[in-house]
Write a protein that holds these residues in place. Structure first.
Motif, PDB file in Angstrom:
ATOM      1  N   ARG A  47      -6.371   2.393   4.151  1.00  0.00           N
ATOM      2  CA  ARG A  47      -6.595   1.193   3.342  1.00  0.00           C
ATOM      3  C   ARG A  47      -6.294  -0.066   4.162  1.00  0.00           C
TER       4      ARG A  47
ATOM      5  N   ASN B  27      -3.433   7.560   3.328  1.00  0.00           N
ATOM      6  CA  ASN B  27      -4.166   6.713   2.383  1.00  0.00           C
ATOM      7  C   ASN B  27      -3.817   5.241   2.591  1.00  0.00           C
TER       8      ASN B  27
ATOM      9  N   HIS C  49      -9.067  -0.668   6.667  1.00  0.00           N
ATOM     10  CA  HIS C  49     -10.203  -1.301   5.987  1.00  0.00           C
ATOM     11  C   HIS C  49      -9.941  -2.791   5.785  1.00  0.00           C
TER      12      HIS C  49
ATOM     13  N   TYR D 178       0.825  -1.216   0.000  1.00  0.00           N
ATOM     14  CA  TYR D 178       0.000   0.000   0.000  1.00  0.00           C
ATOM     15  C   TYR D 178       0.856   1.262   0.000  1.00  0.00           C
TER      16      TYR D 178
ATOM     17  N   VAL E 103     -10.417   5.369  -0.598  1.00  0.00           N
ATOM     18  CA  VAL E 103     -10.350   3.952  -0.278  1.00  0.00           C
ATOM     19  C   VAL E 103     -11.740   3.341  -0.294  1.00  0.00           C
TER      20      VAL E 103
END
Length: 344
Positions: A255, A251, A258, A58, A343
């Motif tokens: 992510r 970010n 999540h 990521y 995201v």
């Protein structure tokens, strides 16, 4: 002739498109694509979102080349950030409050944990004489590092039981395999630490749990509110100079937050490096489920979190004057909010 005009028009359109799109791409590029992040105990599940973001690429997806420097505890990682050997820290939110009290400005910009995930327990050999927190006077208590969040949770819990921090001896034992040796060697009578080590010791019957902040409810029982835990933080000057880099980091972590909400056990085991699984995949998965509730679902600082942390920190450090702390300067949700729109 028409064919020649068509080719010329197409060339012009492509050129114009490039002129329009290149600045946009440059606008999103991180100002500091190569950076170092200090982490206060990467094998611990406390920092699992950082591990996820690194292992699943990521950070790279955001145009970042991140070097993770691992330390024995959050206070040691903070020293690296303050000293300049690391650009960004992965550590407990309360570090930003602690630094503001010293006149230095650091800000948390994305949340990884909404509960500390820390367990306070007594070793099996001392369970007969140390039956509750009130019995900790004179005890040798293992923490990841003095001054870290494991020390903070311990101190807050002890004070509720009428025991002062000066009544115990806090010993730094890290958060990895060194915890196991500290217990087995009798170096400590009790400990305040994180998973997966605490689940491993609990499963083996080596400890008796007295305080458990691995869930939101358990955290509220100790702190009287939501206690923000692991964050990414940086100096105010770094964030102001590198807003795109900060956004890119946020970010990646949102992510990862999540991903942790939906990852299967198989996904988890596949992602985690073998060295962190303690040669026991089932144990690691069990520990993960013990703390899963503690992970932030969206990277946002909870409304009551900063005030809860300030109360806890002022209890931990009696020289800290809460009236002189501007909580709004210790965190921002701007980057996490923007990350949420990117995201899915």
């Amino acid at each position: 002739m028409p064919h020649r005009w068509t080719r010329h028009a197409a060339f012009v359109c492509v050129a114009l498109f490039a002129i329009v799109t290149l600045p946009a791409a440059a606008k999103d590029a991180p100002e500091k694509p190569v950076l170092t992040m200090a982490v206060g105990g990467l094998p611990g599940l406390y920092y699992l979102p950082v591990l996820v973001a690194n292992q699943l690429g990521y950070f790279k997806d955001e145009g970042l080349d991140v070097t993770l420097e691992d330390f024995a505890g959050g206070s040691k990682a903070l020293e690296a950030v303050v000293g300049g050997s690391a650009d960004v820290g992965a550590g407990a939110y309360e570090h930003t409050i602690f630094m503001q009290a010293k006149g230095q400005h650091y800000r948390a910009f994305v949340l990884m944990g909404r509960a500390p995930q820390i367990v306070v327990a007594v070793t099996k050999s001392k369970a007969g004489s140390i039956r509750s927190l009130a019995d900790f006077k004179g005890a040798k208590v293992g923490v990841s590092a003095p001054g870290s969040s494991t020390d903070l949770v311990l101190t807050v819990a002890l004070r509720k039981a009428g025991v002062q921090r000066s009544d115990i001896s806090a010993i730094g034992v890290g958060s990895g395999a060194t915890v196991l040796s500290a217990v087995s060697s009798g170096q400590i009578d009790a400990l305040s630490n994180v998973d997966p080590m605490m689940t491993k010791l609990q499963r083996a019957g080596e400890i008796k749990v007295l305080v458990d902040t691995r869930t939101v409810k358990g955290t509220q029982d100790v702190f009287g509110g939501t206690m923000p835990a692991a964050t990414l933080y940086a100096s105010e000057s770094f964030i102001q100079k590198n807003p795109k880099t900060t956004q890119a980091l946020a970010n990646a972590i949102v992510r990862a937050d999540h991903w942790l909400q939906h990852a299967s056990d198989a996904d988890l085991v596949k992602m985690v490096p073998k060295a962190y699984l303690l040669n026991d995949k089932a144990l690691y998965v069990e520990a993960f489920h013990n703390v899963r509730d503690a992970y932030s679902p969206d990277g946002l600082m909870p409304v009551d979190g900063p005030a809860t942390a300030l109360r806890a920190l002022s209890s931990f450090d009696t020289q800290l004057d809460p009236s002189k702390i501007d909580l709004n300067a210790t965190y921002t949700n701007d980057f996490a909010r923007k990350a949420a729109t990117l995201v899915k």
